[in-house]
Design a protein around this motif. Structure first.
Motif, PDB file in Angstrom:
ATOM      1  N   GLY A  13       0.795  -1.225   0.000  1.00  0.00           N
ATOM      2  CA  GLY A  13       0.000   0.000   0.000  1.00  0.00           C
ATOM      3  C   GLY A  13       0.828   1.275   0.000  1.00  0.00           C
ATOM      4  O   GLY A  13       0.377   2.314   0.486  1.00  0.00           O
ATOM      5  N   ALA A  14       2.032   1.213  -0.555  1.00  0.00           N
ATOM      6  CA  ALA A  14       2.904   2.392  -0.592  1.00  0.00           C
ATOM      7  C   ALA A  14       2.380   3.422  -1.584  1.00  0.00           C
ATOM      8  O   ALA A  14       2.012   3.088  -2.698  1.00  0.00           O
ATOM      9  N   LYS A  15       2.358   4.656  -1.142  1.00  0.00           N
ATOM     10  CA  LYS A  15       1.975   5.779  -2.004  1.00  0.00           C
ATOM     11  C   LYS A  15       3.170   6.657  -2.318  1.00  0.00           C
ATOM     12  O   LYS A  15       3.066   7.603  -3.091  1.00  0.00           O
ATOM     13  N   GLU A  16       4.316   6.353  -1.670  1.00  0.00           N
ATOM     14  CA  GLU A  16       5.537   7.092  -1.967  1.00  0.00           C
ATOM     15  C   GLU A  16       6.744   6.177  -1.882  1.00  0.00           C
ATOM     16  O   GLU A  16       6.711   5.130  -1.239  1.00  0.00           O
ATOM     17  N   ALA A  17       7.801   6.636  -2.567  1.00  0.00           N
ATOM     18  CA  ALA A  17       9.057   5.893  -2.595  1.00  0.00           C
ATOM     19  C   ALA A  17      10.204   6.887  -2.496  1.00  0.00           C
ATOM     20  O   ALA A  17      10.223   7.891  -3.210  1.00  0.00           O
TER      21      ALA A  17
END
Length: 154
Positions: free
Chosen positions: A96-100
Motif C-alpha cells: 500500500g505504498a503511495k511514496e518511494a
C-alpha cells in the motif's frame, strides 16, 4: 508505508557491492514505516555488477521503447531494468505504498537526474526506469538527496 532504496539502509546492493547508508532511512525501516527494495536485484542483476546507464533518454524513454539501458561494456540490460520496475510496483501495491524514497542519480531509482549514457559522469535531467514507472502509476517519487536536505533544513 513507504518504499526505500535498499542501499540507503545499508544493504550492499549498489552496482559496486557497496551501500549508501543513512541512519534516517534505516530508522524508517526499524519503525515499520518503510520497506527496502532493490529493483536491479529484483530484475535479476547480480551484486556486484557492471555499472549501467540509460542510452538515448531517460527511464520514461526506456518504458516507451525509445531508449535502452546498457552496461559500461555495452551489454543491453534493458529487460532486467524493466523487470525490476515491474516488481517494484507489485511490492508497492502489496504494502500500500503511495511514496518511494529512491537513490539519486541511479539508472533505476534516480528521480531528478541520471547519468547521460556515456559513462563520463555527466548528469542530465530525467528519471531512472523504476522511478518513472512508479511515477506513471501515481506513486510519489522522492529523491533521497533532496529528502536529506529538507530534513536538515527543518
Amino acid at each position: 508505508m513507504i518504499l526505500v532504496s535498499a542501499c540507503l539502509i545499508g544493504l550492499n546492493t549498489r552496482y559496486d557491492g557497496k551501500n549508501n547508508f543513512h541512519q534516517v532511512f534505516c530508522d524508517m525501516v526499524k519503525n515499520k514505516i518503510a520497506v527496502p527494495f532493490c529493483p536491479e536485484q529484483a530484475g535479476g542483476l547480480a551484486t556486484p555488477r557492471c555499472p549501467s546507464e540509460i542510452l538515448g533518454g531517460d527511464g520514461t524513454d526506456v518504458l516507451d521503447g525509445n531508449a535502452k539501458v546498457i552496461t559500461r561494456e555495452g551489454l543491453d540490460v534493458t529487460e532486467n531494468f524493466l523487470k525490476g520496475a515491474f516488481e517494484t510496483l507489485k511490492l508497492a501495491e502489496i504494502i500500500g505504498a503511495k511514496e518511494a524514497i529512491l537513490k539519486s542519480k541511479s539508472p533505476s531509482c534516480g528521480s531528478k537526474c541520471i547519468y547521460d549514457g556515456t559513462f563520463s559522469k555527466k548528469l542530465i535531467n530525467g528519471m531512472g526506469v523504476t522511478a518513472a514507472y512508479l511515477y506513471q502509476h501515481n506513486i510519489s517519487v522522492i529523491d533521497s538527496d533532496e529528502y536529506l536536505k529538507q530534513r536538515q533544513r527543518s
